[in-house]
Structure formats: structure tokens, C-alpha cells
Design an enzyme around this catalytic site. Structure first.
Site, PDB file in Angstrom:
ATOM      1  N   LYS A 267       0.930  -1.256  -0.075  1.00 27.77           N
ATOM      2  CA  LYS A 267      -0.119   0.015  -0.072  1.00 27.77           C
ATOM      3  C   LYS A 267       1.004   1.219  -0.098  1.00 27.77           C
ATOM      4  O   LYS A 267       2.101   1.404   0.664  1.00 27.77           O
ATOM      5  CB  LYS A 267      -1.001   0.041   1.211  1.00 27.77           C
ATOM      6  CG  LYS A 267      -2.189   0.710   1.071  1.00 27.77           C
ATOM      7  CD  LYS A 267      -3.091   0.179   2.392  1.00 27.77           C
ATOM      8  CE  LYS A 267      -4.488   0.925   2.122  1.00 27.77           C
ATOM      9  NZ  LYS A 267      -5.579   0.514   3.095  1.00 27.77           N
TER      10      LYS A 267
ATOM     11  N   GLU B 264     -19.333  -5.752  10.731  1.00 23.58           N
ATOM     12  CA  GLU B 264     -20.241  -4.833  11.417  1.00 23.58           C
ATOM     13  C   GLU B 264     -21.491  -5.858  12.105  1.00 23.58           C
ATOM     14  O   GLU B 264     -21.723  -5.571  13.349  1.00 23.58           O
ATOM     15  CB  GLU B 264     -20.993  -3.977  10.716  1.00 23.58           C
ATOM     16  CG  GLU B 264     -20.138  -2.894  10.399  1.00 23.58           C
ATOM     17  CD  GLU B 264     -19.108  -2.919   9.060  1.00 23.58           C
ATOM     18  OE1 GLU B 264     -19.224  -4.073   8.384  1.00 23.58           O
ATOM     19  OE2 GLU B 264     -18.278  -1.996   8.693  1.00 23.58           O
TER      20      GLU B 264
ATOM     21  N   ARG C 243     -25.246  -2.456   8.035  1.00 26.82           N
ATOM     22  CA  ARG C 243     -24.872  -3.774   7.698  1.00 26.82           C
ATOM     23  C   ARG C 243     -25.276  -4.717   8.941  1.00 26.82           C
ATOM     24  O   ARG C 243     -25.422  -5.866   8.849  1.00 26.82           O
ATOM     25  CB  ARG C 243     -23.252  -3.850   7.943  1.00 26.82           C
ATOM     26  CG  ARG C 243     -22.467  -3.838   6.696  1.00 26.82           C
ATOM     27  CD  ARG C 243     -22.830  -5.245   5.696  1.00 26.82           C
ATOM     28  NE  ARG C 243     -22.550  -4.747   3.965  1.00 26.82           N
ATOM     29  CZ  ARG C 243     -21.471  -4.638   3.824  1.00 26.82           C
ATOM     30  NH1 ARG C 243     -20.389  -5.136   4.301  1.00 26.82           N
ATOM     31  NH2 ARG C 243     -21.447  -4.687   2.164  1.00 26.82           N
TER      32      ARG C 243
END
Ligand code: TPP
Ligand code: DXP
Ligand code: MG
Length: 629
Positions: free
Chosen positions: A280, A366, A394
Site C-alpha cells: 500500500k 459490523e 450492515r
């Protein structure tokens, strides 16, 4: 190559590897330069430059379908498909969206923003392809963070069962927003270090083919040997066991390695998962060396120093949240905090510095976070689930079935409630009042400022009769004095901020300062408006509503939330249920539509949640004689 010339990805097919590497450099330079002004998801996109180039070189978008999970890493895809010229407007009002957008390009076949949806979308597209008898490739690109989302695992289970042709690209950079967490992450770590499994499998298959099969005995043994080879080379061949052909780990910055594995996958029957390892922030040192996740998504920065441009001002709500949690935790050992993969954004990373054993980052999960919080409460702990309004969507069934129905003492710190701005449609936190206030046992509040916010959090944690949600906005407070000592706020009791005989504005949360400014505008016209901080939506302040009606004041409700099922709806329902039909109530909020990306002030203006529009609405509601006075 001038990235602005990149109109159609077909140009990539003519390039050799040296030219591709040069294009990769140009794209990195473009991203670092443009995003230093606009901000955005720099880290994720720098990590997928070579991957996106090779995917577009080997597949035929838009016929072949790319589904970018979360979609925050689709900037390279957007550059290659003719949108480089729009990057000055990235994530701005009416500008380029920060996520795939079907209305922007035929190359954007699937819109994302919420994590872990790409595999399910891809399965649907694969079934459609096979039912139609067409032959496009379906290629979801999912990160190691997104893979921790429950939906992704549901989809893997089904994809492996169906055994249809599909190539899943797992972009493993060991990071979610913050460092990734979980057993899946640890397993991927073992896979990353286990070395090349693909070639060993091929060599062995070659050997098996050469050995004359005496009655098939040797072949069967060799087949078993091949299977045991998997476990020797790669611990827990999770994906192979699910029915995928696992290829990897592949160096996600090595064009040749990428190309050979993707070409192999294209020829392989059934579902293939290519485990691509990337870095990343690749190519920009501050982002590459970002252990915390600062460069995942950020505002403008100085390229040379990597210094992020910070705007001075009042404390952020997330910052006040973290400080308040620490304050409470110092005297209440039952307080424990939970975040689904948002330690930095929620502020819980700061809480964990003092209470590492009382902060649980469960990954992008979640549903699990919500029900796990219920489990904590069921055993007498005081869980505070820090979760963005949009992401709690969610966990709706878990909210109903596990928390509210059992009336468990879970405190919901609902961050990014209201318009969030640059992240746009998929992230606006404008539905939570509607999806919470109708749940029996649920209590729901919002503070007018950061000082009331700390007291509200304290109230929610102290509350011992079921769940309490406190919703608050992204960004900073309004700059008020912070009380030293925390105190409980009476749930269901509103606060009159300004008296006025002619009308009343009931404002919720961030709309309070807007209502106060509207009252100022009206006072200049000799109209005196009561301003009420309607800080509790469930329960409403019934006495106040009855009193307002007795005085026959026109009432305007204001909320940074959709009208359907929102705060204003609750007020209308109350009067109706009381058989009061004389109340004059108008509502201001967000109409029945999705709000795109842009600066919050621009969006508030677009939806009409301003002091001028509130003042105008009050004027329209007054009896004509008053208007003329
Ligand atoms: C349902 C949901 N929860 C949380 C988020 C916030 N979020 C955005 S990106 C991200 C991390 C994604 O990690 P990964 O998939 O590995 O992608 P990377 O940024 O590493 O490329 C998270 C948690 C989200 N978009 N959707
Ligand atoms: C793409 C995604 O979902 C996250 O990166 C999100 O953009 C974070 O939002 P905040 O910047 O409000 O923390
Ligand atoms: Mg990742």
C-alpha cells in the site's frame, strides 16, 4: 506517457513491459501530484498500479467485468478509462466520484463504497453470463481487509460450490485502513511466506503424467501426494478446500509475475483465486512507510515532506469521543469498546493507547461487532460500539434481534451521522434515525455541540435499561467550552435555547446552530422564533410537544437526515397518535434521494438545510397578517 492521453485501455495491449513500467511511473506521479491538492485514497491506489495495468492489458473491459471491492482503489482504472482529466474535481461537488460510478463510464460495471460486496456481485454476473450463454470474464478485485467482511465469506462459499469460471484477485497488502486484523489475515501471512505453490503443483502434475499408471495405483498415490504437497507448501489451503484453484503468492508489482498468473487463470476452468501481494502506498515513501493507516485516505498534503495539511480548529467529534471513553474507563472497569475496522476514524486508536485490553477491532465485520457487543452486555459489561452510521446499516438485524429485542445495555456511538461529504452516496449517514427509532427499547439522541456530546456519551454508558444510540457528525465541533465533569442528560427532555412567541423550530443535532441562525434572520423581520434543541428523538419530549401545540405555534422540524421515518416524521406521528390534528408542523430534511459527493456546505445548500431556507419556511407558515407585519 501523458496520462491525460489515456482514453481507452486498449492502448496497453501494444506496450511491452518496459513501456508498461514507464506508464506505471507516470500514473504514480500523476496520483501523488493530483491528490496532494484534492486529497483522496492515495495509499490504496499507489498499491494497485501494476495490477490494474496488467488487468486492463489482458482483459477486454468493458466486455470483461472488473468489480473493485470498496472501490476506493479504482483511481488507476479511472485514469486508464479516460477520466484523468477530471481528477482536479475528485470527490468534489458534481466532480469525479471517488468510487466506481456507472453513470461515469461503461467501464464501471459495479458500484461500491461499502466493503465486501464484489464477490457476491461477481457471482450474480457469472450466473447471468452462463444463463445467457455469453463469454465475458468476471473479475472481482478484493482486498485483504474486505475479505474479512462476512458477505465475502458467504460469497466464497457459494462460488466454490457453483464451480463456475471466475477469477478472483485478492489484493493482499496486509492493511485494512489500519493494519489488518484477524485469523484470515494471519493465514494470508503464512501464505505470503510459504513460497510459490503453483509451480510445485505443476511440476508434480507433470511427473504424475510421466509415470506409467500400474492399474492407477501410483497415480492415486501421486494424486494424494499432490494434495499433501499443498499442505507442505501452503499452510491451510483455505481457498483450495473451498473449491478454488489457488495461485500465489504473486508479486503485485512484477508485471511478468502478474501476467503469467492471470493468463494461467484465464485458461483454468472453475473459480480461480490469485493471491496478489502488494505494498500500500508503493512508490511514495511517506505512504509506503505508513504503519498506522494515515495515507489510506487523507486530505491535501505537501509532496516533498509528506506533511498532511491540518486545519486548526475545535476538537473533532471522534477526538471528543476518545477522550470521553478514556475518562469513563478510568473509573468504570466495565466499559469496553468495539470497532469494526475503523480504529483511526472512530478515535478508538487513541483510547487503546491507554486501555489496549478494552478495545476490540473485529475487522470489517459490523454484524459480528453488533452481536458481540450484545454478548458483552449480556454478561454485565458496558460495551460501546463505535460505528459509522452508514456501516451500521450492515448490522440492522443484529440490532433488532440481538440487542433491542433482548433489551441489552449496548451504547452505540454512531459516528459520521449526517452528510459526510467527499465519500458521497454510499457513505452519507442519513438513514439511521429511520432504521433505529421504530425499534422497541431503542433510545436515540444527538448533541447540539461537542460539550453536550461528552455528556450524552456518559448518559448512554450509565443507562441501565437497554440500548442507547448517540449519533454525531464527521469532523469538528463548533468550538464551545468543554465541562470538566461529565453529567447525565435526562433522556427525553429537550432544551429551549431561545424563546419566541411566533413560531418554533425543533432542531436535531447539527441543525441546532442552523436553527439559531434562522431565528436571527427572522428576528430582523420582527418575527420571534422559539428554538428547541430536540436532542432526544426516542423518546420525544411529549410535554414540550403538547405545550407547543397549546400555544398554536407553527412548528418546523430540522434534521440532517432523510425525511422518511426521520425526526419530523416522529413529531407528526406523535400528534396524530394524540388525536391532535390542529398542529401545524412542517419538516426540513433530505428528500427521497441519494446525496452524491461534495463538500458538506455545498451539499447542505443543495438539500436546502440552511438558515435562509428555514427562515423562508417559517415565513410561509405564518398567518398572512403576521407575514405582512
Ligand atoms: C462495510 C464497510 N465497513 C467499513 C468500511 C471502511 N473501509 C473502507 S476501506 C477499508 C479497508 C479496506 O481494506 P482492503 O480491502 O484491504 O483494501 P486496501 O485499502 O488495503 O486496498 C475499510 C475498513 C467500508 N468501506 N465498508
Ligand atoms: C473508503 C472508506 O470507506 C473509508 O476509507 C472511508 O472513506 C473512511 O471515512 P472517514 O474518512 O470519514 O473516516
Ligand atoms: Mg488491504
Amino acid at each position: 506517457m501523458d496520462v491525460l492521453e489515456m482514453k481507452d485501455p486498449a492502448f496497453l495491449k501494444e506496450l511491452d513491459d518496459r513501456q508498461l513500467r514507464s506508464v506505471a511511473e507516470d500514473i504514480r506521479e500523476f496520483l501523488i501530484s493530483k491528490l496532494s491538492v484534492t486529497g483522496g485514497h492515495l495509499g490504496p491506489n499507489l498499491g494497485v498500479v501494476e495490477l490494474t495495468l496488467v488487468l486492463h492489458q489482458l482483459y477486454e473491459s468493458p466486455k470483461d467485468k472488473f468489480l473493485f471491492d470498496v472501490g476506493h482503489q479504482a483511481y488507476v482504472h479511472k485514469i486508464l478509462t479516460g477520466r484523468a482529466g477530471q481528477f482536479d474535481t475528485l470527490r468534489q461537488h458534481k466532480g469525479l466520484c471517488g468510487f466506481p460510478k456507472r453513470s461515469e463510464s461503461i467501464h464501471d460495471c459495479w458500484e461500491t463504497g461499502h466493503s465486501s460486496t464484489s464477490l457476491s456481485g461477481a457471482m450474480g454476473m457469472t450466473l447471468a453470463r452462463d444463463l445467457k450463454g455469453s463469454d465475458e470474464h468476471i473479475v472481482p478485485i478484493i482486498g485483504d481487509g474486505a475479505l474479512t467482511g462476512g458477505m465475502a465469506l458467504e460469497a466464497l462459499n457459494h462460488i466454490g460450490h457453483e464451480q463456475r469460471d471466475m477469477t478472483v484477485i485478492l489484493n493482499d497488502n496486509e492493511m485494512s485502513i489500519a493494519p489488518n486484523v484477524g485469523a484470515l489475515h494471519n493465514m494470508l501471512g503464512r501464505m505470503r511466506t510459504a513460497g510459490k505453490y503453483t509451480r510445485a503443483k505443476e511440476d508434480l502434475e507433470m511427473l504424475i503424467k510421466k509415470v506409467p499408471a500400474f492399474g492407477g495405483r501410483i497415480a492415486a498415490t501421486a494424486e494424494r501426494l499432490k494434495d499433501s504437497l499443498k499442505y507442505m507448501f501452503v499452510s491451510g489451503m483455505f481457498f483450495e478446500e473451498l473449491g478454488f484453484t489457488y495461485l500465489g503468492p504473486v508479486d503485485g508489482h512484477d508485471i511478468n509475475d502478474l501476467r503469467s498468473n492471470i493468463q494461467y487463470a484465464k485458461k483454468t476452468k472453475g473459480p480461480v483465486l490469485i493471491h496478489v501481494v502488494t505494498k500500500k502506498g508503493k512508490g511514495y515513501a511517506p505512504a509506503e512507510n505508513d504503519a498506522k493507516g494515515t495515507w489510506h485516505g487523507l486530505g491535501p498534503y505537501k509532496i516533498e515532506s509528506g506533511e498532511v495539511v491540518k486545519k486548526p480548529g475545535p476538537p473533532s467529534y471522534s477526538g471528543v469521543f476518545a477522550e470521553t471513553m478514556k475518562k469513563i474507563a478510568r473509573t468504570d472497569e466495565k466499559l469496553v469498546t468495539v470497532t469494526p475496522a475503523m480504529p483511526n476514524g472512530s478515535g478508538l486508536d487513541k483510547f487503546a493507547q491507554e486501555f489496549p485490553e478494552r478495545m476490540f477491532d473485529v475487522g470489517i465485520a459490523e454484524q459480528h461487532a453488533t452481536t458481540m457487543s450484545a454478548g458483552l452486555a449480556a454478561q454485565g459489561m458496558k460495551p460501546v460500539l463505535a460505528i459509522y452510521s452508514t456501516f451500521l446499516q450492515r448490522g440492522y438485524d443484529q440490532l433488532v434481534h440481538d440487542v433491542c429485542r433482548q433489551n441489552l445495555n449496548v451504547a452505540f456511538a454512531i459516528d459520521r451521522a449526517g452528510l459526510v461529504g467527499a465519500d458521497g452516496e454510499t457513505h452519507q449517514g442519513v438513514f439511521d434515525i429511520s432504521y433505529m427509532r421504530h425499534l422497541p427499547n431503542m433510545k436515540l439522541m444527538a448533541p447540539k455541540d461537542e460539550n453536550e456530546f461528552q455528556h450524552m456519551l456518559f448518559t448512554a454508558v450509565q443507562h441501565e435499561d437497554g440500548p442507547v444510540a448517540v449519533r454525531y457528525p464527521r469532523g469538528s465541533g463548533i468550538g464551545v467550552e468543554m465541562d470538566e465533569t461529565l453529567q447525565e442528560i435526562p433522556i427525553g427532555q429537550w432544551e429551549v435555547l431561545k424563546k419566541g412567541e411566533d413560531a418554533a423550530i425543533l432542531a436535531f443535532g447539527t441543525m441546532v446552530p442552523v436553527a439559531e441562525a434562522a431565528a436571527e434572520l427572522l428576528a430582523q423581520k420582527g418575527i420571534y422564533t422559539e428554538v428547541v434543541n430536540a436532542r432526544s428523538i426516542k423518546p420525544l419530549d411529549h410535554d414540550k410537544l403538547i405545550e407547543l401545540n397549546k400555544k398554536q405555534k407553527p412548528i418546523l422540524t430540522m434534521e440532517e437526515h432523510v425525511l422518511q421515518g426521520g425526526f419530523g416524521s416522529a413529531v407528526l406521528e406523535f400528534y396524530h397518535e394524540q388525536g391532535i390534528h390542529s398542529a401545524v408542523v412542517e419538516r426540513m430534511g433530505i428528500e427521497d434521494c441519494y446525496i452524491e459527493h461534495g463538500g458538506v456546505p455545498d451539499l447542505l445548500k443543495e438539500v436546502g438545510l440552511t438558515d435562509e431556507s428555514a427562515a423562508a419556511r417559517i415565513l410561509e407558515m405564518l398567518p398572512t397578517k403576521k407575514q405582512r407585519a
